[in-house]
Design a protein around this motif. Structure first.
Motif, PDB file in Angstrom:
ATOM      1  N   ARG A 492       0.814  -1.223   0.000  1.00 38.28           N
ATOM      2  CA  ARG A 492       0.000   0.000   0.000  1.00 38.28           C
ATOM      3  C   ARG A 492       0.848   1.275   0.000  1.00 38.28           C
ATOM      4  N   ARG A 493       2.134   1.149  -0.271  1.00 30.63           N
ATOM      5  CA  ARG A 493       2.985   2.337  -0.330  1.00 30.63           C
ATOM      6  C   ARG A 493       2.450   3.341  -1.358  1.00 30.63           C
ATOM      7  N   LYS A 494       2.594   4.622  -1.047  1.00 32.01           N
ATOM      8  CA  LYS A 494       2.163   5.682  -1.958  1.00 32.01           C
ATOM      9  C   LYS A 494       3.003   5.626  -3.241  1.00 32.01           C
ATOM     10  N   TRP A 495       2.420   6.080  -4.335  1.00 31.00           N
ATOM     11  CA  TRP A 495       3.100   6.020  -5.627  1.00 31.00           C
ATOM     12  C   TRP A 495       4.398   6.822  -5.622  1.00 31.00           C
ATOM     13  N   TYR A 496       4.384   7.967  -4.899  1.00 26.94           N
ATOM     14  CA  TYR A 496       5.592   8.803  -4.887  1.00 26.94           C
ATOM     15  C   TYR A 496       6.704   8.160  -4.042  1.00 26.94           C
ATOM     16  N   VAL A 497       6.314   7.336  -3.049  1.00 28.11           N
ATOM     17  CA  VAL A 497       7.317   6.601  -2.267  1.00 28.11           C
ATOM     18  C   VAL A 497       7.952   5.537  -3.151  1.00 28.11           C
ATOM     19  N   ARG A 498       7.134   4.840  -3.927  1.00 27.65           N
ATOM     20  CA  ARG A 498       7.652   3.826  -4.856  1.00 27.65           C
ATOM     21  C   ARG A 498       8.603   4.460  -5.877  1.00 27.65           C
ATOM     22  N   LEU A 499       8.212   5.640  -6.370  1.00 27.80           N
ATOM     23  CA  LEU A 499       9.040   6.323  -7.353  1.00 27.80           C
ATOM     24  C   LEU A 499      10.383   6.714  -6.742  1.00 27.80           C
ATOM     25  N   MET A 500      10.350   7.271  -5.538  1.00 26.43           N
ATOM     26  CA  MET A 500      11.592   7.654  -4.864  1.00 26.43           C
ATOM     27  C   MET A 500      12.479   6.440  -4.617  1.00 26.43           C
ATOM     28  N   GLN A 501      11.879   5.335  -4.216  1.00 27.46           N
ATOM     29  CA  GLN A 501      12.650   4.116  -3.967  1.00 27.46           C
ATOM     30  C   GLN A 501      13.258   3.572  -5.252  1.00 27.46           C
ATOM     31  N   ALA A 502      12.513   3.686  -6.339  1.00 21.43           N
ATOM     32  CA  ALA A 502      13.036   3.222  -7.630  1.00 21.43           C
ATOM     33  C   ALA A 502      14.261   4.040  -8.037  1.00 21.43           C
ATOM     34  N   VAL A 503      14.201   5.351  -7.799  1.00 23.34           N
ATOM     35  CA  VAL A 503      15.336   6.218  -8.115  1.00 23.34           C
ATOM     36  C   VAL A 503      16.524   5.885  -7.215  1.00 23.34           C
ATOM     37  N   LEU A 504      16.259   5.679  -5.937  1.00 24.24           N
ATOM     38  CA  LEU A 504      17.327   5.362  -4.984  1.00 24.24           C
ATOM     39  C   LEU A 504      18.028   4.050  -5.334  1.00 24.24           C
ATOM     40  N   ARG A 505      17.265   3.081  -5.851  1.00 28.21           N
ATOM     41  CA  ARG A 505      17.872   1.798  -6.208  1.00 28.21           C
ATOM     42  C   ARG A 505      18.870   1.951  -7.352  1.00 28.21           C
ATOM     43  N   VAL A 506      18.626   2.937  -8.217  1.00 26.99           N
ATOM     44  CA  VAL A 506      19.585   3.205  -9.301  1.00 26.99           C
ATOM     45  C   VAL A 506      20.917   3.641  -8.733  1.00 26.99           C
ATOM     46  N   PHE A 507      20.859   4.446  -7.671  1.00 28.00           N
ATOM     47  CA  PHE A 507      22.090   4.983  -7.077  1.00 28.00           C
ATOM     48  C   PHE A 507      22.492   4.232  -5.811  1.00 28.00           C
ATOM     49  N   ALA A 508      21.995   3.006  -5.661  1.00 31.99           N
ATOM     50  CA  ALA A 508      22.309   2.200  -4.489  1.00 31.99           C
ATOM     51  C   ALA A 508      23.805   2.024  -4.233  1.00 31.99           C
ATOM     52  N   PRO A 509      24.650   1.859  -5.263  1.00 32.41           N
ATOM     53  CA  PRO A 509      26.083   1.682  -4.997  1.00 32.41           C
ATOM     54  C   PRO A 509      26.748   2.873  -4.305  1.00 32.41           C
ATOM     55  N   LEU A 510      26.114   4.046  -4.371  1.00 34.80           N
ATOM     56  CA  LEU A 510      26.685   5.232  -3.734  1.00 34.80           C
ATOM     57  C   LEU A 510      26.281   5.349  -2.270  1.00 34.80           C
ATOM     58  N   MET A 511      25.370   4.494  -1.795  1.00 37.03           N
ATOM     59  CA  MET A 511      24.775   4.685  -0.471  1.00 37.03           C
ATOM     60  C   MET A 511      25.303   3.682   0.533  1.00 37.03           C
TER      61      MET A 511
END
Length: 511
Positions: A492-511
């Motif tokens: 039930r996550r909000k769509w904007y939370v899913r979008l933010m998480q999708a973006v973060l996964r792209v830059f996961a190696p930096l985190m």
């Protein structure tokens, strides 16, 4: 306001600000000419394709490569610069050669006792394969005649650490990622200074980035003034270089070669809940007494030689027989470490071997959960095969963006049957694996890209020791304090939370 001012005047901020200025100048120059010339645009596009092909053909983890290919192709120039300065696992050829020479000179002090390996094989062939992989890939043998003691909190670790430091007669070696003045460090420092005054060989190593905001600049001079030999690992410099990416995340204490500590706790007050940062801080450590402690002594001496450039007579630090012969066998123990010297991902492979060998259950504590495809596949396959897989992460995060990224992996895990819990009292910093009442790992290695691929890390693999059951008991005792994450809640996550998480996964190696 005082905290904000302190942050903007800190050495860490100043160093990274200067690095950012260098990066912006380079990027601005290239983009200026890029806008002026269609030819340059085409050149950058071709360079991004060449870089993508280079990444694809590297001997690297597939998920790690994919995570970098996306920014390289989407943001040609910026992506290339990010990859060059933030992705590199291997250090320079000269440094690798130097490390290789140190390992070769000290390997004779880490020979595997064939009888020990044979007895492990008689008990469990699968476990022997795991131990043999660690030995062949990492040079550190599996030991018997070692007693283990597990500490389920920073407080219990701290009290035992002080008690053992007081017993030191010859030398003390300590290597930590974060050190901060306060109750914990000041108490330890008092002991170290006193022992140095008594003539003991006291050595201390800390990571410069880890301590950039917690210790005064050139703090090592203060320790040296007390008679403590001190060096700073990978000094933080205001220059655009990928070398600052490789941090010393290890936490090691060795006393006279016969006693050693390893675990998640650093030397700062939040680790013993003397101060509160993110609710109650839960950590885990293990103490080895006996033969197995020698591996940690060698890890420290190898790192010391690498940083200082001196050649220690490591054999002179071997524990005296009168100590080691008194320790009885408590199963099998195998300390190991990981570094960015080669393309062998020991930390991840040891975890993967543990996951695939689990038959009944696998319980994991980790402060960060940033999974590549291999770990995700192994965990979901284990759960789908009927293994009781449980993962506990913090409920109160220390880094909100990383916490959001951690939760991005929940849905796929829950869908496969993995049970996920969050430690509701605060922040769980323990890095532990335990499975089937047989095997456990306690160490410094997080389930994230940095720990698995870039940092210097260490841990202890144990089979059949009393600490294996202690790790399990701690996990079960902690569960009533945790909240189980429900699949429908994550769906039930909000769509904007899913979008933010999708973006973060792209830059996961930096985190």
């Amino acid at each position: 306001m005082k905290k904000i001012l302190s942050f903007f005047t800190s050495r860490l901020f100043i160093v990274f600000a200067l690095i950012a200025v260098q990066a912006l100048i380079i990027i601005s120059v290239f983009y200026y000419f890029d806008e002026e010339s269609e030819i340059l645009q085409n050149i950058f596009f071709v360079l991004s394709l060449i870089m993508a092909l280079y990444i694809v053909n590297k001997r690297q983890n597939a998920s790690y490569k994919l995570a970098w290919i996306i920014p390289v192709l989407v943001l040609p120039l910026l992506g290339i610069l990010l990859y060059v300065f933030f992705s590199q696992r291997k250090i320079t050829k000269k440094m690798r050669q130097k490390a290789k020479e140190i390992y070769e000179k000290t390997s004779c002090l880490l020979e595997q006792d064939a009888q020990v390996l044979g007895r492990l094989e008689e008990q469990d062939l699968s476990a022997m394969r795991q131990a043999d992989y660690i030995r062949r890939s990492n040079m550190f043998p599996v030991w018997e005649k070692t007693q283990t003691q597990y500490f389920p909190s920073g407080e219990t670790f701290f009290e035992q650490l002080k008690a053992e430091l007081e017993k030191a007669e010859r030398y003390i070696f300590m290597e930590y990622f974060i050190v901060q003045e306060g109750v914990m460090w000041n108490s330890i420092l008092d002991i170290l200074k006193r022992k140095a005054d008594e003539g003991l060989d006291v050595r201390f190593m800390y990571d410069d980035m880890g301590c950039a905001r917690t210790l005064p600049f050139q703090y090592y001079k203060k320790l040296r003034g007390m008679g403590i030999k001190c060096i700073v690992f990978n000094t933080l410099k205001p220059e655009l270089s990928s070398i600052f990416n490789n941090r010393d995340h290890r936490k090691i204490t060795v006393i006279d070669g016969h006693t050693a500590f390893c675990g998640g706790a650093n030397l700062a007050d939040e680790y013993i809940n003397e101060i509160e940062k993110f609710g109650h801080w839960k950590d885990a450590s293990v103490m080895l007494k006996g033969d197995g402690a020698w591996s940690f002594a060698m890890m420290f001496l190898q790192a010391w030689d690498f940083m200082v450039g001196e050649e220690n007579n490591c054999g002179a630090f071997l524990p005296e027989p009168r100590y080691v012969e008194n320790y009885q066998t408590d199963g099998f123990v195998q300390p190991y470490c990981n570094d960015p010297m080669d393309d062998e991902y020991i930390s991840e492979n040891v975890y993967l071997n543990m996951i695939t060998r689990a038959e009944k259950y696998l319980y994991i504590n980790t402060p960060y959960l940033i999974l590549d495809n291999e770990l995700m596949a192994a965990l979901t396959n284990a759960a789908k095969s009927g293994v009781d897989v449980r993962i506990t992460t913090p409920h109160i995060p220390d880094k909100k963006m990383v916490f959001m990224l951690t939760r991005a992996y929940y849905e796929q895990l829950l869908e496969a049957g993995v049970r996920i819990y969050e430690y509701t009292p605060g922040f769980i910093h323990s890095k532990t694996f335990v499975c089937d009442d047989k095997m456990a790992i306690v160490g410094t290695i997080n389930l994230d890209y940095r720990s698995l691929f870039l940092h210097y890390e260490c841990g202890v693999w144990m089979y059949g020791t009393s600490s294996v059951m202690a790790v399990k008991e701690d996990y079960m005792n902690t569960m009533p304090l945790c909240g189980e994450v429900e699949y429908e809640e994550i769906r039930r996550r909000k769509w904007y939370v899913r979008l933010m998480q999708a973006v973060l996964r792209v830059f996961a190696p930096l985190m």
